[in-house]
Design an enzyme around this catalytic site. Structure first.
Site: not given
Ligand code: FES
Length: 190
Positions: A154-156
C-alpha cells in the site's frame, strides 16, 4: 433506602453510652443499603457484558503448525483479521538475531516475539501497522520486501524476518497476538 434517611429526625439523634450517636447508625445503615442496591444494579450489567461461550470460542483460533515447512507461512483468521503463522529457516532466525535491537524503530528481539523453545514459529497479525493493509510475503512467490519478511504494497513498509518494521511508514512491528502452545505442534491464539 431513602425512607430510612428521611426518618432520621432530630428526635432520633441520641448519644449512647459508648459515644455512637443514633443518627450515625442511621446514616451508616442508609449508606450500606445504598451500597447493596448499587451492587444489585451493577451485577446484571456486568453479567450482560461478559461474552457468551460462543463468542469466546469464536475469539480464539487454533492452528496446527506441524505441516508448515521451514520458510513457509500459512494465513489463518483470528477475530476476523488475517493471521500469519510462519516457520522460520535457520537463516531467517540468524538474520533476525544479527540485527541489533537498538537500531530498530520498534526495538524487540526475535526471542521477545516468539515462545521459548519455539524460536522458529513466528505468529503475527497480517495487518500492516500503518493503515491496516494486508502485507505480502506469507504466500509462496509473494514479495517479501528488502528485509526478507513481509512487504506492505500500500505505501511500502518493509518488515524483516521477525516481522519487525525496518523501512517505510509503518510505526510499529507486526502485532504478535496473545497465543500459547497447547501441544508441541498446536497453538491457540487468543
Ligand atoms: S498500510 Fe501498509 S504501508 Fe500503509
Amino acid at each position: 433506602m431513602a425512607d430510612t434517611t428521611a426518618t432520621a429526625t432530630p428526635d432520633t439523634v441520641t448519644t449512647s453510652d459508648d459515644g455512637i450517636r443514633r443518627r450515625d447508625f442511621l446514616d451508616i445503615a442508609a449508606v450500606s443499603a445504598a451500597g447493596i442496591g448499587g451492587l444489585a444494579v451493577v451485577f446484571p450489567l456486568v453479567s450482560q457484558m461478559a461474552p457468551s461461550k460462543d463468542v469466546l470460542a469464536a475469539s480464539s483460533t487454533e492452528v496446527d503448525v506441524s505441516a508448515i515447512e521451514p520458510g513457509q507461512a500459512i494465513k489463518a483468521v483470528f477475530r476476523k483479521q488475517p493471521l500469519f503463522v510462519k516457520r522460520l529457516t535457520p537463516e531467517e532466525i540468524a538474520a533476525a538475531n544479527a540485527t541489533p535491537t537498538g537500531s530498530l524503530r520498534d526495538p524487540q528481539s526475535l526471542a521477545e516475539r516468539t515462545k521459548e523453545g519455539h524460536a522458529d514459529i513466528l505468529v503475527t497479525m497480517g495487518v500492516c501497522t500503518h493503515l491496516g493493509c494486508v502485507p505480502l510475503g506469507a504466500a509462496e512467490g509473494e514479495v517479501k520486501g528488502e528485509f526478507g519478511g513481509y512487504f506492505c504494497p500500500c505505501h511500502g513498509s518493509h518488515y524483516d524476518t521477525a516481522g519487525r518494521i525496518r523501512k517505510g511508514p509503518a510505526p510499529t512491528n507486526l502485532e504478535v497476538p496473545e497465543y500459547e502452545f497447547t501441544s508441541d505442534t498446536v497453538i491457540q491464539v487468543g
